[in-house]
Design a protein around this motif. Structure first.
Motif, short mmCIF file in Angstrom:
data_model
loop_
_atom_site.label_atom_id
_atom_site.label_comp_id
_atom_site.label_asym_id
_atom_site.label_seq_id
_atom_site.Cartn_x
_atom_site.Cartn_y
_atom_site.Cartn_z
N ASN A 162 0.76 -1.19 0.08
CA ASN A 162 0.09 0.11 -0.06
C ASN A 162 0.99 1.35 0.16
N PRO A 163 1.55 1.63 -1.22
CA PRO A 163 1.30 1.00 -2.27
C PRO A 163 2.48 -0.28 -2.58
N GLY A 164 1.80 -1.06 -3.28
CA GLY A 164 2.64 -2.22 -3.47
C GLY A 164 2.01 -3.17 -4.80
N PRO A 165 2.37 -4.58 -4.87
CA PRO A 165 1.76 -5.13 -5.92
C PRO A 165 0.22 -5.41 -5.58
N SER A 166 -0.64 -5.05 -6.57
CA SER A 166 -1.81 -5.02 -6.26
C SER A 166 -2.73 -5.90 -7.27
N ALA A 167 -4.02 -6.36 -7.01
CA ALA A 167 -4.86 -7.08 -7.78
C ALA A 167 -6.13 -6.51 -7.31
N SER A 168 -7.26 -6.94 -8.31
CA SER A 168 -8.70 -6.82 -8.19
C SER A 168 -9.12 -8.07 -8.49
N GLY A 169 -10.39 -8.37 -7.89
CA GLY A 169 -11.18 -9.39 -7.93
C GLY A 169 -12.82 -9.29 -7.81
N TYR A 170 -13.55 -10.13 -8.52
CA TYR A 170 -15.03 -10.13 -8.39
C TYR A 170 -15.60 -11.47 -8.49
N TYR A 186 -4.21 -8.65 -12.30
CA TYR A 186 -3.04 -8.02 -11.64
C TYR A 186 -2.90 -6.86 -12.05
N LEU A 187 -2.65 -5.62 -10.98
CA LEU A 187 -2.73 -4.13 -11.50
C LEU A 187 -1.46 -3.51 -11.44
N GLY A 188 -0.16 -4.38 -11.03
CA GLY A 188 1.02 -3.75 -10.75
C GLY A 188 1.26 -3.05 -9.39
N ILE A 189 2.00 -2.09 -9.38
CA ILE A 189 2.18 -1.21 -8.35
C ILE A 189 1.28 -0.31 -8.05
N THR A 190 0.35 -0.16 -6.87
CA THR A 190 -0.64 0.80 -6.90
C THR A 190 -0.90 0.68 -5.26
#
Length: 282
Positions: A162-170, A186-190
Motif C-alpha cells: 500500500n502501495p505495492g503489488p495489487s490485484a482486483s477480484g470479482y 493484476y494491477l502492478g504497483i498501486t
C-alpha cells in the motif's frame, strides 16, 4: 444509487455422507413449521465463524470444529435484504439436542428435501446443492452469455504494501445466487483504494454481457461505498479517472446500488485477489 442496510445471517451445512441436517421450527417460534439449516443472526462484535459455531451449539447441542467457508449469498426475505454466509462441516455420528426453537430434525438428501416445508431460498439452495451437474460454488459456463435480470456482484481489491503489488477480484452471481463468473486482474504497483475501485470497474465491464436490469454491488471497503453513494467526497486525485470510468459504465445500466459488507462476507472476491497476487509472486 442507494445504499441498502442488510441483516447478516450465518448458516451451517452439517453433512453426514450424502445427507444434510435440517431443523423444523417449533409451534411457539417465528415461522412455525418451516424447515431450515442451523444458524441465525450475527451479533455485534462477532465474526461470522463465531456466530456460526454459537448458533450451531445453541440450536443442535453440537460443538463442531473446523467449520469451512462454503458460500456467500444475498437475497430478499419478506421485502428486506439479507446477506448470508454458509459454513459446512462433516459430522459422522452427531447426537442432536434441540433447543426450544425447533421441535424435530431430519437428514435430507437429493430425493427427499422437496418433501419438506422449506422457504423458497432454501429450495433454491438445495436444488443446487444436490444437483449432479452443478456443485455448490461451481461456475455454470452455459449461462455466461445469458440475459440475467438482476446481478449480485462482490468485488475486492488488495495491495501488498500500500502501495505495492495489487490485484482486483470479482464474483458475479445471478439473482438466484448461482455463480456465473469469477475473475480479476493484476494491477502492478498501486494502492488499496485504487485496487478496490479497479475491481468495481472491471466487474461492471464484465457485467455488460448479461444485459442486467439491476446490479447490486457488495464491497468491503466502506470508503468506496460511501464515495460511490455520494456520502464522501473523493479527495485523492489519483482516484478521479477510475471513478469517472465507473460513472460512465453505470450509465449503461438502469439500476446500480452499492452496499458495504464485512470482510468475512466477501471471501470469494478476496480469494480471487489473493490467488492473483500469489501467482504473480511465484
Amino acid at each position: 444509487m442507494a445504499q441498502s442496510s442488510q441483516t447478516l445471517i450465518v448458516r451451517v451445512i452439517i453433512r453426514r455422507g450424502g445427507q444434510v441436517l435440517v431443523l423444523r421450527r417449533s409451534a411457539t417460534a417465528d415461522r412455525a413449521g418451516f424447515w431450515e439449516l442451523p444458524g441465525g443472526h450475527v451479533e455485534p462484535g462477532e465474526s461470522a465463524e463465531q456466530a456460526a459455531a454459537r448458533e450451531c451449539r445453541e440450536e443442535t447441542g453440537l460443538k463442531l470444529d473446523n467449520l469451512k467457508f462454503h458460500h456467500t449469498s444475498a437475497y430478499d426475505y419478506q421485502g428486506q435484504p439479507r446477506l448470508s454466509i454458509a459454513f459446512s462441516v462433516d459430522s459422522h455420528s452427531p447426537k442432536v439436542k434441540l433447543s426450544s426453537e425447533h421441535d424435530t430434525f431430519d437428514w435430507v438428501n437429493h430425493s427427499n428435501y422437496s418433501n419438506k416445508n422449506f422457504e423458497k431460498n432454501y429450495l433454491d439452495f438445495f436444488s443446487k446443492y444436490f444437483s449432479k451437474d452443478v456443485k455448490p460454488g461451481q461456475i455454470d459456463a452455459k449461462n455466461t452469455t445469458a440475459s440475467v435480470a438482476k446481478l449480485q456482484i462482490f468485488t475486492d481489491g488488495g495491495s501488498r504494501g500500500n502501495p505495492g503489488p495489487s490485484a482486483s477480484g470479482y464474483v458475479i452471481l445471478a439473482g438466484n445466487e448461482q455463480i456465473l463468473e469469477t475473475g480479476g486482474e493484476y494491477l502492478g504497483i498501486t494502492t488499496n483504494n485504487q485496487a478496490e475501485y479497479q475491481a468495481v470497474k472491471l466487474a461492471l465491464e464484465r457485467a455488460a454481457k448479461y444485459n442486467p436490469q439491476k446490479i447490486e454491488l457488495f464491497i468491503d471497503s466502506e470508503l468506496v461505498v460511501k464515495q460511490m453513494n455520494g456520502q464522501y467526497k473523493i479527495k485523492n486525485r489519483d482516484l478521479w479517472p477510475i471513478h469517472s470510468g465507473i460513472k460512465e459504465l453505470m450509465a449503461e445500466y438502469p439500476d446500480v446500488t452499492f452496499t458495504h459488507v464485512r470482510r468475512e462476507f466477501n471471501k470469494l472476491a478476496d480469494a480471487e485477489v489473493n490467488q492473483i497476487l500469489d501467482e504473480q509472486a511465484a
